[in-house]
Design an enzyme around this catalytic site. Structure first.
Site, PDB file in Angstrom:
ATOM      1  N   ASP A  45      -2.730  -4.393  -8.949  1.00  0.00           N
ATOM      2  CA  ASP A  45      -2.376  -5.133  -7.732  1.00  0.00           C
ATOM      3  C   ASP A  45      -3.463  -4.953  -6.668  1.00  0.00           C
ATOM      4  O   ASP A  45      -3.745  -5.874  -5.897  1.00  0.00           O
ATOM      5  CB  ASP A  45      -1.032  -4.635  -7.185  1.00  0.00           C
ATOM      6  CG  ASP A  45       0.141  -5.153  -8.004  1.00  0.00           C
ATOM      7  OD1 ASP A  45       0.018  -6.243  -8.594  1.00  0.00           O
ATOM      8  OD2 ASP A  45       1.174  -4.468  -8.052  1.00  0.00           O
ATOM      9  N   GLY A  46      -4.062  -3.758  -6.625  1.00  0.00           N
ATOM     10  CA  GLY A  46      -5.138  -3.491  -5.661  1.00  0.00           C
ATOM     11  C   GLY A  46      -6.318  -4.435  -5.865  1.00  0.00           C
ATOM     12  O   GLY A  46      -6.951  -4.880  -4.892  1.00  0.00           O
ATOM     13  N   ASN A 122       0.198  -7.938   1.675  1.00  0.00           N
ATOM     14  CA  ASN A 122       1.245  -6.908   1.577  1.00  0.00           C
ATOM     15  C   ASN A 122       1.863  -6.590   2.936  1.00  0.00           C
ATOM     16  O   ASN A 122       3.044  -6.742   3.129  1.00  0.00           O
ATOM     17  CB  ASN A 122       0.673  -5.591   1.031  1.00  0.00           C
ATOM     18  CG  ASN A 122       0.710  -5.514  -0.484  1.00  0.00           C
ATOM     19  OD1 ASN A 122       1.305  -6.354  -1.140  1.00  0.00           O
ATOM     20  ND2 ASN A 122       0.058  -4.503  -1.034  1.00  0.00           N
ATOM     21  N   GLU A 123       1.027  -6.090   3.864  1.00  0.00           N
ATOM     22  CA  GLU A 123       1.576  -5.649   5.143  1.00  0.00           C
ATOM     23  C   GLU A 123       0.485  -5.370   6.174  1.00  0.00           C
ATOM     24  O   GLU A 123      -0.701  -5.266   5.838  1.00  0.00           O
ATOM     25  CB  GLU A 123       2.422  -4.361   4.996  1.00  0.00           C
ATOM     26  CG  GLU A 123       1.664  -3.059   4.823  1.00  0.00           C
ATOM     27  CD  GLU A 123       1.077  -2.851   3.456  1.00  0.00           C
ATOM     28  OE1 GLU A 123      -0.161  -2.814   3.358  1.00  0.00           O
ATOM     29  OE2 GLU A 123       1.822  -2.724   2.481  1.00  0.00           O
ATOM     30  N   ASP A 150       5.310   7.545  14.862  1.00  0.00           N
ATOM     31  CA  ASP A 150       3.936   7.476  14.337  1.00  0.00           C
ATOM     32  C   ASP A 150       3.411   6.048  14.294  1.00  0.00           C
ATOM     33  O   ASP A 150       2.214   5.814  14.493  1.00  0.00           O
ATOM     34  CB  ASP A 150       3.885   8.049  12.910  1.00  0.00           C
ATOM     35  CG  ASP A 150       3.870   9.560  12.908  1.00  0.00           C
ATOM     36  OD1 ASP A 150       3.906  10.153  14.009  1.00  0.00           O
ATOM     37  OD2 ASP A 150       3.814  10.154  11.811  1.00  0.00           O
ATOM     38  N   ALA A 162       5.557  -2.375  -1.929  1.00  0.00           N
ATOM     39  CA  ALA A 162       4.401  -1.504  -1.700  1.00  0.00           C
ATOM     40  C   ALA A 162       4.733  -0.473  -0.610  1.00  0.00           C
ATOM     41  O   ALA A 162       5.759   0.209  -0.704  1.00  0.00           O
ATOM     42  CB  ALA A 162       3.189  -2.373  -1.352  1.00  0.00           C
ATOM     43  N   TYR A 163       3.929  -0.375   0.432  1.00  0.00           N
ATOM     44  CA  TYR A 163       4.120   0.657   1.468  1.00  0.00           C
ATOM     45  C   TYR A 163       5.519   0.562   2.092  1.00  0.00           C
ATOM     46  O   TYR A 163       6.165   1.575   2.364  1.00  0.00           O
ATOM     47  CB  TYR A 163       3.032   0.495   2.539  1.00  0.00           C
ATOM     48  CG  TYR A 163       2.990   1.592   3.575  1.00  0.00           C
ATOM     49  CD1 TYR A 163       3.074   2.935   3.209  1.00  0.00           C
ATOM     50  CD2 TYR A 163       2.854   1.292   4.933  1.00  0.00           C
ATOM     51  CE1 TYR A 163       3.028   3.939   4.161  1.00  0.00           C
ATOM     52  CE2 TYR A 163       2.796   2.286   5.892  1.00  0.00           C
ATOM     53  CZ  TYR A 163       2.890   3.611   5.502  1.00  0.00           C
ATOM     54  OH  TYR A 163       2.844   4.605   6.446  1.00  0.00           O
ATOM     55  N   SER A 164       5.987  -0.656   2.303  1.00  0.00           N
ATOM     56  CA  SER A 164       7.304  -0.885   2.908  1.00  0.00           C
ATOM     57  C   SER A 164       8.397  -0.117   2.155  1.00  0.00           C
ATOM     58  O   SER A 164       9.288   0.476   2.771  1.00  0.00           O
ATOM     59  CB  SER A 164       7.593  -2.390   2.883  1.00  0.00           C
ATOM     60  OG  SER A 164       8.894  -2.656   3.289  1.00  0.00           O
ATOM     61  N   LYS A 165       8.313  -0.125   0.826  1.00  0.00           N
ATOM     62  CA  LYS A 165       9.343   0.563   0.030  1.00  0.00           C
ATOM     63  C   LYS A 165       9.293   2.065   0.275  1.00  0.00           C
ATOM     64  O   LYS A 165      10.322   2.723   0.381  1.00  0.00           O
ATOM     65  CB  LYS A 165       9.172   0.238  -1.459  1.00  0.00           C
ATOM     66  CG  LYS A 165      10.310   0.761  -2.304  1.00  0.00           C
ATOM     67  CD  LYS A 165      10.243   0.258  -3.716  1.00  0.00           C
ATOM     68  CE  LYS A 165      11.427   0.757  -4.516  1.00  0.00           C
ATOM     69  NZ  LYS A 165      11.501   2.228  -4.571  1.00  0.00           N
TER      70      LYS A 165
HETATM   71  P1  NAP Z   1      -4.073   1.889  -3.595  1.00  0.00           P
HETATM   72  O1  NAP Z   1      -4.227   3.310  -3.969  1.00  0.00           O
HETATM   73  O2  NAP Z   1      -5.024   0.858  -4.111  1.00  0.00           O
HETATM   74  O3  NAP Z   1      -2.605   1.361  -3.972  1.00  0.00           O
HETATM   75  C1  NAP Z   1      -1.525   2.193  -3.918  1.00  0.00           C
HETATM   76  C2  NAP Z   1      -0.522   1.733  -4.972  1.00  0.00           C
HETATM   77  O4  NAP Z   1       0.180   0.592  -4.453  1.00  0.00           O
HETATM   78  C3  NAP Z   1      -1.140   1.309  -6.304  1.00  0.00           C
HETATM   79  O5  NAP Z   1      -0.373   1.877  -7.323  1.00  0.00           O
HETATM   80  C4  NAP Z   1      -1.007  -0.205  -6.278  1.00  0.00           C
HETATM   81  O6  NAP Z   1      -0.854  -0.771  -7.567  1.00  0.00           O
HETATM   82  C5  NAP Z   1       0.290  -0.353  -5.525  1.00  0.00           C
HETATM   83  N1  NAP Z   1       0.520  -1.677  -4.924  1.00  0.00           N
HETATM   84  C6  NAP Z   1      -0.321  -2.467  -4.218  1.00  0.00           C
HETATM   85  N2  NAP Z   1       0.310  -3.597  -3.841  1.00  0.00           N
HETATM   86  C7  NAP Z   1       1.579  -3.499  -4.330  1.00  0.00           C
HETATM   87  C8  NAP Z   1       2.721  -4.339  -4.263  1.00  0.00           C
HETATM   88  N3  NAP Z   1       2.699  -5.488  -3.609  1.00  0.00           N
HETATM   89  N4  NAP Z   1       3.854  -3.895  -4.849  1.00  0.00           N
HETATM   90  C9  NAP Z   1       3.920  -2.723  -5.501  1.00  0.00           C
HETATM   91  N5  NAP Z   1       2.868  -1.885  -5.603  1.00  0.00           N
HETATM   92  C10 NAP Z   1       1.727  -2.273  -5.012  1.00  0.00           C
HETATM   93  O7  NAP Z   1      -3.949   1.868  -2.004  1.00  0.00           O
HETATM   94  P2  NAP Z   1      -4.797   1.159  -0.866  1.00  0.00           P
HETATM   95  O8  NAP Z   1      -5.979   0.452  -1.440  1.00  0.00           O
HETATM   96  O9  NAP Z   1      -4.986   2.153   0.208  1.00  0.00           O
HETATM   97  O10 NAP Z   1      -3.747   0.082  -0.291  1.00  0.00           O
HETATM   98  C11 NAP Z   1      -3.289  -0.991  -1.050  1.00  0.00           C
HETATM   99  C12 NAP Z   1      -1.805  -1.116  -0.858  1.00  0.00           C
HETATM  100  O11 NAP Z   1      -1.179   0.049  -1.361  1.00  0.00           O
HETATM  101  C13 NAP Z   1      -1.356  -1.229   0.605  1.00  0.00           C
HETATM  102  O12 NAP Z   1      -1.252  -2.574   0.983  1.00  0.00           O
HETATM  103  C14 NAP Z   1      -0.035  -0.503   0.623  1.00  0.00           C
HETATM  104  O13 NAP Z   1       1.055  -1.386   0.540  1.00  0.00           O
HETATM  105  C15 NAP Z   1      -0.023   0.349  -0.621  1.00  0.00           C
HETATM  106  N6  NAP Z   1       0.011   1.760  -0.242  1.00  0.00           N
HETATM  107  C16 NAP Z   1       1.201   2.395  -0.312  1.00  0.00           C
HETATM  108  C17 NAP Z   1       1.298   3.709   0.119  1.00  0.00           C
HETATM  109  C18 NAP Z   1       2.611   4.382   0.026  1.00  0.00           C
HETATM  110  O14 NAP Z   1       3.501   3.819  -0.609  1.00  0.00           O
HETATM  111  N7  NAP Z   1       2.782   5.537   0.656  1.00  0.00           N
HETATM  112  C19 NAP Z   1       0.190   4.377   0.602  1.00  0.00           C
HETATM  113  C20 NAP Z   1      -1.020   3.698   0.662  1.00  0.00           C
HETATM  114  C21 NAP Z   1      -1.097   2.372   0.238  1.00  0.00           C
HETATM  115  P3  NAP Z   1      -2.054  -0.886  -8.640  1.00  0.00           P
HETATM  116  O15 NAP Z   1      -2.197   0.471  -9.214  1.00  0.00           O
HETATM  117  O16 NAP Z   1      -1.539  -1.900  -9.621  1.00  0.00           O
HETATM  118  O17 NAP Z   1      -3.295  -1.343  -7.912  1.00  0.00           O
END
Ligand code: NAP
Length: 264
Positions: A45-46, A122-123, A150, A162-165
């Site tokens: 997804d990234g 995403n967000e 925060d 993604a982050y929202s969850k």
């Molecule tokens: P990243 O390490 O590239 O991604 C974090 C994880 O989020 C990866 O496993 C990615 O899947 C998954 N992801 C991305 N979009 C998703 C979606 N729409 N639904 C479900 N999973 C999804 O992190 P990044 O490059 O910093 O940021 C990319 C996205 O990751 C952000 O937009 C954010 O939503 C999410 N993220 C989440 C958290 C958290 O949950 N605490 C923290 C940081 C970022 P793949 O392995 O398939 O790429």
């Protein structure tokens, strides 16, 4: 048909991406990064998020396809061993697509008349990492609450997994045309109070955040992180633009959710 192939740098994605390009050329598709009709991502997804931001100014003319080389993703429908089937679908293409909502973010600054706009798949999240963030939250021009904590995050339906969850937000079906507001570590006590629950905002409403401290903020738009000096307010709403995916197959949304989070 002009096709761009975008891959992440894992050895498996590079191998699959190379094989895909070779097969597309054999079938007389034009491989180009310039004004493609279709963008195929190979990775997760990234990788799709990255490609979205590369082609964000061409959303009217470009359709996306995601091939995953790890686990089933939310933007990636095809498996790496299904390349031949994908090429067959491209040859039989009827331009059908499925579209998903995007988030429009407008930023205003205390030291400039000029605003900035971004689109998120995403967000968008705003945080003040030095001090407690204080923001008046307006929904459709009406003051709803004063948030202290925060930060605040607003996600699209496809961003809801993604982050929202992780912030405790609900998972939204992508056909729900709405955005979701989530708190990041709010302060809730006798003095300070905000709702404390995720909020789903209808498509004819918008969120305005009046940031009460003229400090520097950290803004996250999908995977991008930007420091923002003198950020004074933000308006977040559903964009009129949408992302288009070539719809050669349909993966049931709740099956994806099950596969990603439950796995039985
Ligand atoms: P990243 O390490 O590239 O991604 C974090 C994880 O989020 C990866 O496993 C990615 O899947 C998954 N992801 C991305 N979009 C998703 C979606 N729409 N639904 C479900 N999973 C999804 O992190 P990044 O490059 O910093 O940021 C990319 C996205 O990751 C952000 O937009 C954010 O939503 C999410 N993220 C989440 C958290 C958290 O949950 N605490 C923290 C940081 C970022 P793949 O392995 O398939 O790429």
């Amino acid at each position: 048909m002009k096709i761009a192939v975008v891959m992440n740098d894992s050895p498996k994605s590079l191998k699959v991406g190379k094989e895909l390009k070779q097969k597309l050329i054999q079938e007389d598709f034009e491989i180009t990064k310039d004004r493609p009709n279709v963008v195929i991502t190979v990775g997760g997804d990234g990788t799709l998020l990255n490609a979205f931001h590369t082609y964000v100014d061409q959303l009217d003319t470009v359709r996306f396809i995601g091939v995953h080389t790890g686990h089933l993703g939310f933007y990636t429908d095809w498996r790496d061993y299904e390349i031949d089937q994908l090429i067959k679908s491209l040859k039989e293409d009827t331009s059908k697509s499925v579209t998903y909502p995007l988030l429009e973010v407008e930023l205003n600054y205390s030291d400039s008349e000029k605003s900035k706009k971004y689109l998120a798949l995403n967000e968008a999240t705003v945080k003040n990492l030095d001090k407690t963030m204080v923001a008046e939250v307006y929904i459709k021009n009406e003051l709803f609450e004063t948030f202290r904590g925060d930060g605040l995050s607003v996600s699209t339906p496809t961003g809801s997994t993604a982050y929202s969850k992780s912030l405790g937000g609900a998972v939204l079906h992508p056909r729900v045309n709405a955005i979701q507001l989530n708190e990041v570590a709010s302060i809730n006590n006798r003095v300070y109070r905000s709702l404390g629950s995720p909020m789903i905002i209808a498509n004819d409403e918008w969120i305005h955040l009046d940031l009460k401290r003229g400090d520097s903020y950290q803004l996250h738009i999908d995977h991008f992180v930007m420091n923002q000096e003198n950020l004074s307010s933000m308006t977040l709403k559903l964009s009129e633009k949408r992302i288009q995916f070539a719809s050669y197959r349909h993966t049931h949304f709740w099956r994806r959710v099950n596969d990603a989070f439950i796995g039985e």
